[in-house]
Design a protein around this motif. Structure first.
Motif, PDB file in Angstrom:
ATOM      1  N   PHE A   1       0.785  -1.073  -0.130  1.00 29.86           N
ATOM      2  CA  PHE A   1      -0.162   0.221   0.081  1.00 29.86           C
ATOM      3  C   PHE A   1       1.003   1.410  -0.062  1.00 29.86           C
ATOM      4  CE2 PHE A   1      -3.805  -2.588   1.058  1.00 29.86           C
ATOM      5  CZ  PHE A   1      -4.577  -2.250   0.317  1.00 29.86           C
ATOM      6  N   ASP A   2       0.858   2.092   1.061  1.00 27.12           N
ATOM      7  CA  ASP A   2       1.464   3.387   1.083  1.00 27.12           C
ATOM      8  C   ASP A   2       2.728   3.205   1.858  1.00 27.12           C
ATOM      9  OD1 ASP A   2      -0.054   2.994   3.457  1.00 27.12           O
ATOM     10  OD2 ASP A   2      -0.311   5.291   3.573  1.00 27.12           O
ATOM     11  N   MET A   3       3.099   1.994   2.167  1.00 25.24           N
ATOM     12  CA  MET A   3       4.345   1.901   2.991  1.00 25.24           C
ATOM     13  C   MET A   3       5.664   2.876   2.546  1.00 25.24           C
ATOM     14  SD  MET A   3       6.627  -1.251   4.459  1.00 25.24           S
ATOM     15  CE  MET A   3       5.433  -1.935   5.239  1.00 25.24           C
ATOM     16  N   ALA A   4       6.303   3.729   3.324  1.00 24.43           N
ATOM     17  CA  ALA A   4       7.285   4.280   2.869  1.00 24.43           C
ATOM     18  C   ALA A   4       8.575   3.414   3.116  1.00 24.43           C
ATOM     19  CB  ALA A   4       7.571   5.813   3.548  1.00 24.43           C
ATOM     20  N   GLY A   5       9.066   2.579   2.242  1.00 30.32           N
ATOM     21  CA  GLY A   5      10.198   1.879   2.265  1.00 30.32           C
ATOM     22  C   GLY A   5      10.770   1.284   0.924  1.00 30.32           C
ATOM     23  N   VAL A   6      11.744   0.734   1.221  1.00 26.79           N
ATOM     24  CA  VAL A   6      12.478   0.083   0.117  1.00 26.79           C
ATOM     25  C   VAL A   6      13.385  -1.147   0.296  1.00 26.79           C
ATOM     26  CG1 VAL A   6      14.665   1.572   0.585  1.00 26.79           C
ATOM     27  CG2 VAL A   6      14.337   0.785  -1.681  1.00 26.79           C
ATOM     28  N   SER A   7      13.366  -1.942  -0.533  1.00 25.81           N
ATOM     29  CA  SER A   7      14.198  -3.182  -0.517  1.00 25.81           C
ATOM     30  C   SER A   7      14.927  -3.618  -1.639  1.00 25.81           C
ATOM     31  CB  SER A   7      13.067  -4.247  -0.105  1.00 25.81           C
ATOM     32  OG  SER A   7      12.255  -4.599  -1.492  1.00 25.81           O
ATOM     33  N   LEU A   8      16.208  -4.136  -1.245  1.00 24.69           N
ATOM     34  CA  LEU A   8      17.058  -4.521  -2.405  1.00 24.69           C
ATOM     35  C   LEU A   8      16.983  -5.898  -2.639  1.00 24.69           C
ATOM     36  CD1 LEU A   8      19.124  -3.638  -4.339  1.00 24.69           C
ATOM     37  CD2 LEU A   8      20.951  -4.008  -2.518  1.00 24.69           C
ATOM     38  N   THR A   9      16.971  -6.512  -3.664  1.00 25.63           N
ATOM     39  CA  THR A   9      17.140  -8.060  -4.065  1.00 25.63           C
ATOM     40  C   THR A   9      18.314  -8.446  -4.843  1.00 25.63           C
ATOM     41  OG1 THR A   9      14.718  -8.313  -3.754  1.00 25.63           O
ATOM     42  CG2 THR A   9      15.984 -10.030  -5.021  1.00 25.63           C
ATOM     43  N   LEU A  10      19.056  -9.291  -4.594  1.00 28.18           N
ATOM     44  CA  LEU A  10      20.152  -9.865  -5.575  1.00 28.18           C
ATOM     45  C   LEU A  10      19.861 -11.258  -5.843  1.00 28.18           C
ATOM     46  CD1 LEU A  10      23.432  -8.426  -3.602  1.00 28.18           C
ATOM     47  CD2 LEU A  10      21.831  -7.454  -5.463  1.00 28.18           C
ATOM     48  N   THR A  11      19.844 -11.615  -7.119  1.00 34.93           N
ATOM     49  CA  THR A  11      19.769 -12.971  -7.240  1.00 34.93           C
ATOM     50  C   THR A  11      20.980 -13.514  -8.111  1.00 34.93           C
ATOM     51  OG1 THR A  11      17.246 -12.829  -7.728  1.00 34.93           O
ATOM     52  CG2 THR A  11      18.664 -14.719  -8.749  1.00 34.93           C
ATOM     53  N   TRP A  12      21.839 -14.193  -7.572  1.00 32.86           N
ATOM     54  CA  TRP A  12      23.125 -14.781  -8.068  1.00 32.86           C
ATOM     55  C   TRP A  12      22.927 -15.811  -9.196  1.00 32.86           C
ATOM     56  CZ3 TRP A  12      27.424 -12.002  -5.819  1.00 32.86           C
ATOM     57  CH2 TRP A  12      27.004 -11.309  -4.641  1.00 32.86           C
ATOM     58  N   LEU A  13      23.166 -15.240 -10.590  1.00 30.93           N
ATOM     59  CA  LEU A  13      22.795 -15.909 -11.539  1.00 30.93           C
ATOM     60  C   LEU A  13      23.829 -16.897 -11.737  1.00 30.93           C
ATOM     61  CD1 LEU A  13      21.679 -13.013 -13.630  1.00 30.93           C
ATOM     62  CD2 LEU A  13      20.180 -14.660 -12.500  1.00 30.93           C
ATOM     63  N   ASP A  14      23.467 -18.193 -12.578  1.00 30.61           N
ATOM     64  CA  ASP A  14      24.347 -18.942 -13.124  1.00 30.61           C
ATOM     65  C   ASP A  14      23.913 -18.986 -14.580  1.00 30.61           C
ATOM     66  OD1 ASP A  14      21.954 -20.409 -13.342  1.00 30.61           O
ATOM     67  OD2 ASP A  14      22.365 -22.093 -11.706  1.00 30.61           O
ATOM     68  N   ASP A  15      24.520 -19.667 -15.589  1.00 29.01           N
ATOM     69  CA  ASP A  15      23.971 -19.517 -16.942  1.00 29.01           C
ATOM     70  C   ASP A  15      22.691 -19.836 -17.126  1.00 29.01           C
ATOM     71  OD1 ASP A  15      26.753 -19.081 -17.324  1.00 29.01           O
ATOM     72  OD2 ASP A  15      27.278 -21.093 -18.256  1.00 29.01           O
ATOM     73  N   ASP A  16      22.050 -20.916 -16.880  1.00 34.29           N
ATOM     74  CA  ASP A  16      20.433 -21.097 -16.786  1.00 34.29           C
ATOM     75  C   ASP A  16      19.729 -19.896 -16.412  1.00 34.29           C
ATOM     76  OD1 ASP A  16      21.222 -23.409 -18.268  1.00 34.29           O
ATOM     77  OD2 ASP A  16      20.942 -24.562 -16.640  1.00 34.29           O
ATOM     78  N   LEU A  17      19.976 -19.667 -15.267  1.00 31.31           N
ATOM     79  CA  LEU A  17      19.294 -18.680 -14.469  1.00 31.31           C
ATOM     80  C   LEU A  17      19.308 -17.243 -15.058  1.00 31.31           C
ATOM     81  CD1 LEU A  17      19.534 -19.350 -10.468  1.00 31.31           C
ATOM     82  CD2 LEU A  17      17.742 -19.605 -12.076  1.00 31.31           C
ATOM     83  N   GLU A  18      20.586 -16.979 -15.861  1.00 33.73           N
ATOM     84  CA  GLU A  18      20.830 -15.536 -16.610  1.00 33.73           C
ATOM     85  C   GLU A  18      19.774 -15.787 -17.681  1.00 33.73           C
ATOM     86  OE1 GLU A  18      23.948 -12.914 -18.676  1.00 33.73           O
ATOM     87  OE2 GLU A  18      24.577 -14.437 -17.273  1.00 33.73           O
ATOM     88  N   ARG A  19      19.678 -16.997 -18.353  1.00 33.16           N
ATOM     89  CA  ARG A  19      18.988 -16.808 -19.631  1.00 33.16           C
ATOM     90  C   ARG A  19      17.503 -16.749 -19.323  1.00 33.16           C
ATOM     91  NH1 ARG A  19      22.867 -20.847 -21.344  1.00 33.16           N
ATOM     92  NH2 ARG A  19      21.593 -22.619 -20.351  1.00 33.16           N
ATOM     93  N   LEU A  20      17.000 -17.372 -17.946  1.00 32.79           N
ATOM     94  CA  LEU A  20      15.549 -17.327 -17.656  1.00 32.79           C
ATOM     95  C   LEU A  20      15.395 -15.744 -17.436  1.00 32.79           C
ATOM     96  CD1 LEU A  20      15.358 -20.584 -15.775  1.00 32.79           C
ATOM     97  CD2 LEU A  20      14.587 -20.215 -17.868  1.00 32.79           C
ATOM     98  N   TRP A  21      16.205 -14.953 -16.572  1.00 32.59           N
ATOM     99  CA  TRP A  21      16.151 -13.665 -16.134  1.00 32.59           C
ATOM    100  C   TRP A  21      16.148 -12.662 -17.366  1.00 32.59           C
ATOM    101  CZ3 TRP A  21      14.237 -10.644 -12.724  1.00 32.59           C
ATOM    102  CH2 TRP A  21      14.762  -9.512 -12.600  1.00 32.59           C
ATOM    103  N   ARG A  22      16.860 -13.108 -18.312  1.00 35.35           N
ATOM    104  CA  ARG A  22      16.846 -12.270 -19.539  1.00 35.35           C
ATOM    105  C   ARG A  22      15.536 -12.519 -20.543  1.00 35.35           C
ATOM    106  NH1 ARG A  22      21.403  -9.452 -20.726  1.00 35.35           N
ATOM    107  NH2 ARG A  22      23.314  -9.661 -19.373  1.00 35.35           N
ATOM    108  N   ALA A  23      14.943 -13.743 -20.425  1.00 32.42           N
ATOM    109  CA  ALA A  23      13.951 -14.005 -21.236  1.00 32.42           C
ATOM    110  C   ALA A  23      12.683 -12.892 -21.427  1.00 32.42           C
ATOM    111  CB  ALA A  23      13.525 -15.493 -21.019  1.00 32.42           C
ATOM    112  N   PRO A  24      12.050 -12.771 -22.634  1.00 35.04           N
ATOM    113  CA  PRO A  24      11.146 -11.940 -22.542  1.00 35.04           C
ATOM    114  C   PRO A  24       9.932 -12.371 -22.112  1.00 35.04           C
ATOM    115  CG  PRO A  24      11.339 -13.381 -24.698  1.00 35.04           C
ATOM    116  CD  PRO A  24      12.589 -13.558 -23.725  1.00 35.04           C
ATOM    117  N   ALA A  25       9.276 -11.154 -21.557  1.00 33.16           N
ATOM    118  CA  ALA A  25       7.953 -11.347 -20.654  1.00 33.16           C
ATOM    119  C   ALA A  25       7.114 -10.318 -21.261  1.00 33.16           C
ATOM    120  CB  ALA A  25       8.067 -11.276 -19.328  1.00 33.16           C
ATOM    121  N   ASP A  26       5.834 -10.235 -20.965  1.00 38.12           N
ATOM    122  CA  ASP A  26       4.780  -9.494 -21.580  1.00 38.12           C
ATOM    123  C   ASP A  26       3.417  -9.525 -20.479  1.00 38.12           C
ATOM    124  OD1 ASP A  26       3.264  -7.389 -22.644  1.00 38.12           O
ATOM    125  OD2 ASP A  26       2.649  -8.607 -24.475  1.00 38.12           O
ATOM    126  N   ALA A  27       3.692  -8.912 -19.607  1.00 39.67           N
ATOM    127  CA  ALA A  27       2.423  -8.791 -18.266  1.00 39.67           C
ATOM    128  C   ALA A  27       2.012  -7.277 -18.285  1.00 39.67           C
ATOM    129  CB  ALA A  27       3.028  -9.189 -17.029  1.00 39.67           C
TER     130      ALA A  27
END
Length: 578
Positions: A302-328
């Motif tokens: 909702f209106d929470m004043a906050g921020v978060s940081l997320t890191l996903t440490w990629l391997d080759d497969d995860l990088e391909r999936l992260w870069r894969a196109p999406a349309d939502a």
């Protein structure tokens, strides 16, 4: 605060209705949530995500090609019910099974687990997976207990992209597990959020201070610190996450990482960019190669004043999936050339039943149904009277929505029971209809558990025999066993189980000696009140209050207190109807 709403109880449904109307080219509304506008390709695993409202773009905004096939949406900060989840999953199913994904919260675990069981029983292979990225909510050695926050997005996306590539259900689950194991998040907040219709936030932060390690349901942080500059905030976020590298990552230098800097509602884009410039600098100094970062509102509160940081440490497969196109509707990346598969006809809403037909019942059972309806009316009235108090108790270490959730559930149960009683239903059917309505409308942990309680009582009473004290006690005993089995809590965990077990045991012992139900219930209600008060001296070991255990000392558990209130109120009804 939320300024634009009609009836606060209808807020989540109306928001979902408006969302679906605004994005008809990408999503289609179904009972319980939304699915892609086009059909899931035959033979493709369907990834169905979900959780409570109040987190947009999560969860409905992440439905679309390259991302989720459907999203089950619950009420504000409350898990969708098993019935809603099952409905969305059936509508999204493409013949290759369904992976149900959600953040790791007790209500979601219960409801998504129940939905998977229902789907499997009906011949649809279904597996579940909970995201556990929030490092502030449990120690590394207890990572399975961690909450799911903005890390939902990279884990959901990895699984959905794997499904798009044609992987099997087991293989898609394995991708989700790998992405989750390599994802970490940490957040801070400067003020709490205010729910629709509420006149105060769920928690407050002293002026010139910040809460460290926040949740996304209004849970307070695990500590406080001085209000930082943007660069100081960035350093805290980065340092916290670099301090806990996933297994297989020995050092950050040379690693490729997907980065999400997420605003929780009131921290806007320009502020986020000021923070991100320092985040990128610090990660660069650590030798991290940032891959397609995301900066914006992705999982909000909702209106929470906050921020978060997320890191996903990629391997080759995860990088391909992260870069894969999406349309939502709320997340687009790359280009999808293949046309979306057309939807043929209307997928079933799946949980629809004919509520105008009730099983045959004896005169004795129909007479008992009138007492059941009186009990449920009293339960709803009792919750209405104490809703604010229950919310206040829950807010000490949780998210403060227990009173609201109990109101939604008890009101729906009363209405469903009245409808069934008017149709001539017996006591068992009246309780079963009330159980389903409570679970559907309340969602969350309390919805699942109270649905279990009412259903156990309904099964014990049935529609044919006249209720006896022993039969009622047997139903309460079965409810106690069912709640413990479903929720995994035991006496001493500071939950409603601390009250339900002594209540059930006292009632069973009294009725076994021939004590009339009214007297036996009085003894059991007294035991419940004593047990509820004693929870003030316990530290929570389950649920959203667990990360803030010390704060709850001196305050009873909200679920335990509400159960004791209900037990005492029901005794008055039994006196009037015996």
């Amino acid at each position: 605060m939320t300024r634009l709403f009609n009836d606060p109880a209808a807020f989540a449904d109306e928001a979902l209705e408006g969302f679906a109307a605004a994005h008809r080219d990408r999503v289609r509304p179904v009972t319980g949530g939304v699915v892609r506008a086009g059909a899931t390709p035959a033979g493709q695993v369907a990834v169905v995500i979900g959780g409570g409202s109040g987190h947009y773009p999560a969860f409905s905004g992440l439905v679309g090609r390259g991302l989720a096939h459907g999203a089950a949406v619950g009420n504000v900060f409350a898990s969708p019910s098993a019935g809603r989840i099952s409905s969305v999953a059936r509508s999204a199913h493409g013949g290759a099974g369904v992976l149900l994904m959600y953040g790791n919260y007790a209500g979601d675990v219960l409801h998504f687990g129940q939905a998977a069981e229902r789907l499997t029983a009906d011949g649809i292979e279904a597996l579940t997976f909970a995201v556990t990225d929030d490092i502030s909510s449990a120690a590394p050695e207890e990572s399975a207990k961690r909450r799911g926050i903005a890390g939902d997005l990279p884990v959901f996306k990895a699984a959905a992209a794997a499904a798009e590539q044609g992987l099997t259900l087991d293989e898609v689950l394995a991708v989700a597990e790998r992405a989750n194991a390599r994802t970490r998040s940490f957040g801070i907040a400067f003020s709490g959020c205010t729910l629709p219709g509420a006149d105060h936030p769920l928690f407050t932060v002293p002026e010139a201070r910040m809460a460290v390690g926040l949740g996304i349901h209004g849970e307070p942080g695990i500590g406080e610190d001085a209000l930082p500059t943007a660069d100081e905030a960035a350093r805290l976020l980065v340092t916290s996450l670099l301090g806990e590298l996933p297994e297989g990552v020995e050092r950050p230098d040379g690693q490729r990482v997907a980065v999400i800097l997420n605003g929780l509602g009131s921290v806007k884009y320009e502020e986020l960019f000021v923070v991100y410039r320092k985040v990128a600098e610090l990660l660069g100094e650590a030798g991290v190669d940032i891959v397609e970062p995301e900066v914006g509102e992705l999982v909000t509160s909702f209106d929470m004043a906050g921020v978060s940081l997320t890191l996903t440490w990629l391997d080759d497969d995860l990088e391909r999936l992260w870069r894969a196109p999406a349309d939502a509707p709320a997340y687009r990346k790359g280009s999808l050339d293949a046309p979306e598969a057309p939807r043929v006809g209307n997928a079933p809403a799946a949980e629809d039943t004919d509520d105008t037909v009730v099983p045959e019942a004896s005169d004795d059972s129909r007479g008992a149904a009138a007492t059941v309806l009186a009990v449920l009316n009293t339960v709803a009235d009792t919750i209405d009277t104490h809703a604010e108090e229950l919310g206040r108790i829950d807010a000490v270490a949780g998210d403060g929505d227990h009173g609201i959730g109990m109101q939604r559930g008890s009101t729906a149960a009363r209405q469903a029971a009245a409808g069934a009683h008017a149709q001539g239903a017996g006591a068992g059917t009246v309780l079963a209809r009330a159980a389903d309505a409570w679970a559907d409308e309340a969602g969350g942990t309390s919805g699942a558990l109270w649905g279990t309680i009412l259903r156990a009582l309904g099964t014990a009473l049935g529609d044919q025999d006249a209720p006896t004290a022993t039969r009622v006690a047997d139903g309460v005993a079965q409810a106690s066993a069912g709640v413990r089995r479903l929720g995994g809590a035991e006496v001493g965990d500071k939950t409603m189980v601390d009250v339900l077990v002594p209540f059930a045991d006292t009632l069973t012992a009294a009725t076994a000696t021939g004590t009339p139900l009214t007297e036996a219930w009085d003894r059991a209600a007294t035991a419940a009140e004593t047990a509820a008060a004693a929870t003030a001296d316990l530290l929570p070991r389950k649920g959203r209050a667990r990360p803030h255990a010390e704060k709850s000392l001196g305050t009873p558990d909200a679920g335990a207190h509400s159960l004791a209130l209900i037990a005492r109120a029901v005794h008055g009804v039994l006196l009037d109807h015996h």
